[in-house]
Scaffold this active site. Structure first.
Site, PDB file in Angstrom:
ATOM      1  N   GLN A 126       0.833  -1.208   0.000  1.00  0.00           N
ATOM      2  CA  GLN A 126       0.000   0.000   0.000  1.00  0.00           C
ATOM      3  C   GLN A 126       0.862   1.251   0.000  1.00  0.00           C
ATOM      4  OE1 GLN A 126      -2.202   0.527   3.647  1.00  0.00           O
ATOM      5  NE2 GLN A 126      -3.734   1.838   2.697  1.00  0.00           N
ATOM      6  N   GLY A 127       0.803   2.027  -1.058  1.00  0.00           N
ATOM      7  CA  GLY A 127       1.597   3.256  -1.164  1.00  0.00           C
ATOM      8  C   GLY A 127       0.752   4.491  -0.946  1.00  0.00           C
ATOM      9  N   TYR A 128       0.312   4.701   0.282  1.00  0.00           N
ATOM     10  CA  TYR A 128      -0.457   5.900   0.620  1.00  0.00           C
ATOM     11  C   TYR A 128       0.464   6.940   1.293  1.00  0.00           C
ATOM     12  CZ  TYR A 128      -5.306   4.208  -0.085  1.00  0.00           C
ATOM     13  OH  TYR A 128      -6.499   3.776  -0.606  1.00  0.00           O
ATOM     14  N   SER A 129       1.013   6.569   2.481  1.00  0.00           N
ATOM     15  CA  SER A 129       1.717   7.550   3.327  1.00  0.00           C
ATOM     16  C   SER A 129       3.015   8.022   2.701  1.00  0.00           C
ATOM     17  CB  SER A 129       2.041   6.931   4.686  1.00  0.00           C
ATOM     18  OG  SER A 129       0.885   6.409   5.266  1.00  0.00           O
ATOM     19  N   GLU A 244      -9.906  -1.241   5.307  1.00  0.00           N
ATOM     20  CA  GLU A 244      -8.719  -1.425   6.152  1.00  0.00           C
ATOM     21  C   GLU A 244      -9.123  -1.391   7.623  1.00  0.00           C
ATOM     22  OE1 GLU A 244      -5.538   1.304   5.281  1.00  0.00           O
ATOM     23  OE2 GLU A 244      -4.260   0.515   6.874  1.00  0.00           O
ATOM     24  N   SER A 383      -4.892   7.193  12.762  1.00  0.00           N
ATOM     25  CA  SER A 383      -4.438   7.143  14.164  1.00  0.00           C
ATOM     26  C   SER A 383      -5.638   7.234  15.122  1.00  0.00           C
ATOM     27  CB  SER A 383      -3.460   8.286  14.450  1.00  0.00           C
ATOM     28  OG  SER A 383      -4.176   9.488  14.628  1.00  0.00           O
ATOM     29  N   ASN A 384      -5.441   6.739  16.339  1.00  0.00           N
ATOM     30  CA  ASN A 384      -6.550   6.726  17.298  1.00  0.00           C
ATOM     31  C   ASN A 384      -7.013   8.140  17.650  1.00  0.00           C
ATOM     32  OD1 ASN A 384      -6.351   3.992  17.205  1.00  0.00           O
ATOM     33  ND2 ASN A 384      -6.201   3.688  19.414  1.00  0.00           N
ATOM     34  N   GLU A 385      -6.079   9.102  17.648  1.00  0.00           N
ATOM     35  CA  GLU A 385      -6.486  10.483  17.939  1.00  0.00           C
ATOM     36  C   GLU A 385      -7.466  10.964  16.864  1.00  0.00           C
ATOM     37  OE1 GLU A 385      -3.310   9.448  17.942  1.00  0.00           O
ATOM     38  OE2 GLU A 385      -2.912   9.557  20.089  1.00  0.00           O
TER      39      GLU A 385
HETATM   40  C1  LIG Z   1       3.961  -0.148  11.420  1.00  0.00           C
HETATM   41  C2  LIG Z   1       3.297   0.764  10.448  1.00  0.00           C
HETATM   42  C3  LIG Z   1       2.879   0.268   9.226  1.00  0.00           C
HETATM   43  C4  LIG Z   1       2.313   1.112   8.280  1.00  0.00           C
HETATM   44  N1  LIG Z   1       1.986   0.608   7.049  1.00  0.00           N
HETATM   45  C5  LIG Z   1       1.590   1.450   6.073  1.00  0.00           C
HETATM   46  C6  LIG Z   1       1.405   0.974   4.729  1.00  0.00           C
HETATM   47  O1  LIG Z   1       1.574  -0.219   4.435  1.00  0.00           O
HETATM   48  N2  LIG Z   1       1.086   1.864   3.772  1.00  0.00           N
HETATM   49  C7  LIG Z   1       0.879   3.187   4.038  1.00  0.00           C
HETATM   50  O2  LIG Z   1       0.563   3.932   3.135  1.00  0.00           O
HETATM   51  N3  LIG Z   1       1.035   3.674   5.299  1.00  0.00           N
HETATM   52  C8  LIG Z   1       1.397   2.834   6.310  1.00  0.00           C
HETATM   53  N4  LIG Z   1       1.596   3.323   7.587  1.00  0.00           N
HETATM   54  C9  LIG Z   1       1.493   4.748   7.814  1.00  0.00           C
HETATM   55  C10 LIG Z   1       0.333   5.167   8.690  1.00  0.00           C
HETATM   56  O3  LIG Z   1      -0.862   5.156   7.975  1.00  0.00           O
HETATM   57  C11 LIG Z   1       0.684   6.572   9.239  1.00  0.00           C
HETATM   58  O4  LIG Z   1       1.793   6.398  10.121  1.00  0.00           O
HETATM   59  C12 LIG Z   1      -0.474   7.195   9.951  1.00  0.00           C
HETATM   60  O5  LIG Z   1      -1.470   7.585   9.049  1.00  0.00           O
HETATM   61  C13 LIG Z   1      -0.034   8.432  10.778  1.00  0.00           C
HETATM   62  O6  LIG Z   1       0.674   9.331   9.973  1.00  0.00           O
HETATM   63  P1  LIG Z   1       2.115   9.879  10.392  1.00  0.00           P
HETATM   64  O7  LIG Z   1       2.975   8.719  10.780  1.00  0.00           O
HETATM   65  O8  LIG Z   1       2.574  10.769   9.311  1.00  0.00           O
HETATM   66  O9  LIG Z   1       1.862  10.709  11.719  1.00  0.00           O
HETATM   67  P2  LIG Z   1       1.239  12.164  11.811  1.00  0.00           P
HETATM   68  O10 LIG Z   1       0.043  12.259  10.931  1.00  0.00           O
HETATM   69  O11 LIG Z   1       2.329  13.160  11.626  1.00  0.00           O
HETATM   70  O12 LIG Z   1       0.746  12.183  13.308  1.00  0.00           O
HETATM   71  C14 LIG Z   1       1.628  12.360  14.414  1.00  0.00           C
HETATM   72  C15 LIG Z   1       0.798  12.422  15.689  1.00  0.00           C
HETATM   73  O13 LIG Z   1      -0.121  13.559  15.616  1.00  0.00           O
HETATM   74  C16 LIG Z   1      -1.463  13.115  15.786  1.00  0.00           C
HETATM   75  N5  LIG Z   1      -2.339  13.886  14.894  1.00  0.00           N
HETATM   76  C17 LIG Z   1      -2.143  14.131  13.579  1.00  0.00           C
HETATM   77  N6  LIG Z   1      -3.187  14.841  13.083  1.00  0.00           N
HETATM   78  C18 LIG Z   1      -4.067  15.017  14.113  1.00  0.00           C
HETATM   79  C19 LIG Z   1      -5.334  15.663  14.232  1.00  0.00           C
HETATM   80  N7  LIG Z   1      -5.917  16.244  13.174  1.00  0.00           N
HETATM   81  N8  LIG Z   1      -5.941  15.637  15.431  1.00  0.00           N
HETATM   82  C20 LIG Z   1      -5.369  15.037  16.502  1.00  0.00           C
HETATM   83  N9  LIG Z   1      -4.151  14.417  16.464  1.00  0.00           N
HETATM   84  C21 LIG Z   1      -3.518  14.394  15.279  1.00  0.00           C
HETATM   85  C22 LIG Z   1      -1.461  11.647  15.366  1.00  0.00           C
HETATM   86  O14 LIG Z   1      -2.505  10.959  15.991  1.00  0.00           O
HETATM   87  C23 LIG Z   1      -0.102  11.190  15.874  1.00  0.00           C
HETATM   88  O15 LIG Z   1      -0.167  10.869  17.239  1.00  0.00           O
HETATM   89  C24 LIG Z   1       2.120   2.482   8.577  1.00  0.00           C
HETATM   90  C25 LIG Z   1       2.508   2.985   9.819  1.00  0.00           C
HETATM   91  C26 LIG Z   1       3.096   2.144  10.747  1.00  0.00           C
HETATM   92  C27 LIG Z   1       3.522   2.725  12.068  1.00  0.00           C
END
Ligand SMILES: Cc1cc2nc3c(=O)[nH]c(=O)nc-3n(C[C@H](O)[C@H](O)[C@H](O)COP(=O)(O)OP(=O)(O)OC[C@H]3O[C@@H](n4cnc5c(N)ncnc54)[C@H](O)[C@@H]3O)c2cc1C
Length: 398
Positions: A126-129, A244, A383-385
């Protein structure tokens, strides 16, 4: 609303149980039971076993080789597979991409891409993030520029789970940089053997390289690999995310983890008595069990609604938050139960290459890596938040 399983559903459960006893190899079952890491070949073998029985693509229509199980049957499968310590089904092609192809892909794309998912020839990731585009996914910057019959892709994806095993990646790419963020995104299928694709592993806190960075440097992708319409990818991406998230509650995983925890707590002595008689530990175990019972009921409520054709609503966010916190607490309790025996880091044991008995109880070597690994659950899949904000707005009207 009837939350009890019907006699037909119980017969289905018995059939699954028999199948799992007969078809799951003892060696793989033991690795899963002890939290060891599976090889790519072991995961593929399990897929092939399920596919031979017609049960791999449980949510697909029969005409495409699926089992066409309803939501309750899928839940029963998850419960039984976890109870039997079967490997998890890698979801990217089967449970994420395929629903998007059924809903938004062309028939030609379905004929081209679905059979290799079943056969195991294509392993999807999955190439989203991206760096800078996680919770705020719509800010993604990987660029795809149309040149004749190709898109030329440049940019970077990150956290790509099991990308080291994949040969295809479904990507969100920016095709219109001038449009509103959500309106300039497209959904592209990219062969990872194309020149210009580079995969680099990221080693996580548990010591394993489960996720990766994926770089695109002038990667030429045929236009027929675009799903749906150009610049409509955000709609397809959100549709995929609901699939998902429903996978994430993990009632079956928590049931199995609770059974392991109870067993370990009953056989571990602490302060001259079994750990499960320690009032503080017993209270935490009881709280987990109560939460799990409540979650199972919410899950059944959602399944009952789904069986009547209602779309999952805010409950999927509730289940995601509750389910992931539960799994994290269960891993924290197991780590506490095995105590200092969780401290040695034994990669050879975890990778299954070392048959020597580790110190302490059999669940000790995986307890700390599992505890650390489980931190991911409250981050990925939304994320849970962010889920709490959805609940606050949709369910509580705040
Ligand atoms: C082990 C693992 C596997 C993963 N696998 C994949 C994958 O296969 N493909 C893919 O595309 N992605 C994948 N991801 C990425 C995942 O979807 C992102 O890590 C996730 O969406 C959070 O984005 P971020 O890491 O950029 O954190 P950020 O978005 O920068 O968030 C950082 C912190 O800020 C909080 N935050 C951010 N915005 C808000 C808001 N609006 N309100 C309140 N709090 C907020 C978040 O909850 C978090 O605690 C994976 C991540 C992990 C850790």
């Amino acid at each position: 609303m009837d939350l009890a399983y019907t006699p037909e559903q119980e017969a289905f459960r018995a059939e699954l149980r028999g199948f799992l006893v007969e078809n799951l190899s003892g060696q793989v079952r033991e690795k899963v039971r002890l939290g060891k890491r599976l090889t790519k070949a072991e995961m593929q073998d399990w897929h092939a076993t399920l596919n031979a029985r017609g049960w791999l693509a449980m949510n697909w229509p029969r005409e495409y080789g699926g089992a066409e199980w309803d939501a309750v049957q899928r839940q029963i499968f998850e419960e039984e597979a976890c109870r039997a310590h079967a490997p998890r089904i890698v979801p990217f092609g089967l449970k994420m991409l395929a629903p998007v192809l059924f809903e938004f892909g062309s028939e030609e794309q379905r004929q081209r891409f679905l059979p290799p998912i079943l056969s195991g020839e294509h392993w999807w990731c999955q190439g989203y993030s991206e760096p800078g585009a996680g919770s705020d996914l719509a800010s993604l910057r990987t660029r795809a520029v149309r040149e004749g019959n190709h898109y030329v892709v440049n940019g970077q994806k990150t956290w790509t789970t099991l990308g080291q095993y994949a040969n295809w990646i479904f990507c969100l790419v920016r095709t219109d940089p001038d449009a509103k963020k959500q309106e300039g995104i497209s959904f592209l299928l990219i062969d990872m053997d194309t020149p210009g694709v580079t995969v680099r592993p990221i080693v996580l806190i548990d010591g394993a390289a489960e996720v990766n960075e994926v770089f695109f440097d002038n990667v030429r992708v045929p236009v027929e690999n675009l799903v749906g319409e150009e610049n409509r990818g955000w709609t397809y991406a959100k549709y995929l995310l609901t699939h998902e998230r429903t996978n994430i509650a993990g009632v079956g995983f928590s049931d199995a983890a609770l059974a392991t925890l109870k067993h370990v707590a009953a056989h571990t002595m602490a302060g001259g008595r079994p750990l499960h008689q320690n009032p503080h530990f017993a209270a935490r175990m009881a709280q987990v069990e109560i939460d799990l019972m409540a979650m199972r009921t919410t899950n059944l409520r959602m399944l009952s609604a789904a069986a009547k054709g209602q779309a999952p609503g805010v409950e999927s966010s509730m289940l995601k938050v509750k389910g992931t916190l539960l799994r994290q607490e269960l891993s924290a309790l197991l780590r506490r139960a095995v105590g200092p025996d969780a401290m040695p880091y034994l990669p050879d044991f975890l990778d299954g290459g070392d048959n020597a008995d580790p110190l302490g109880p059999e669940h000790a070597p995986a307890a700390a890596p599992e505890y650390f690994n489980m931190r991911k659950l409250s981050i990925f899949g939304g994320s849970n938040e962010v889920q709490r904000t959805i609940i606050a707005k949709s369910a509580l009207g705040l």
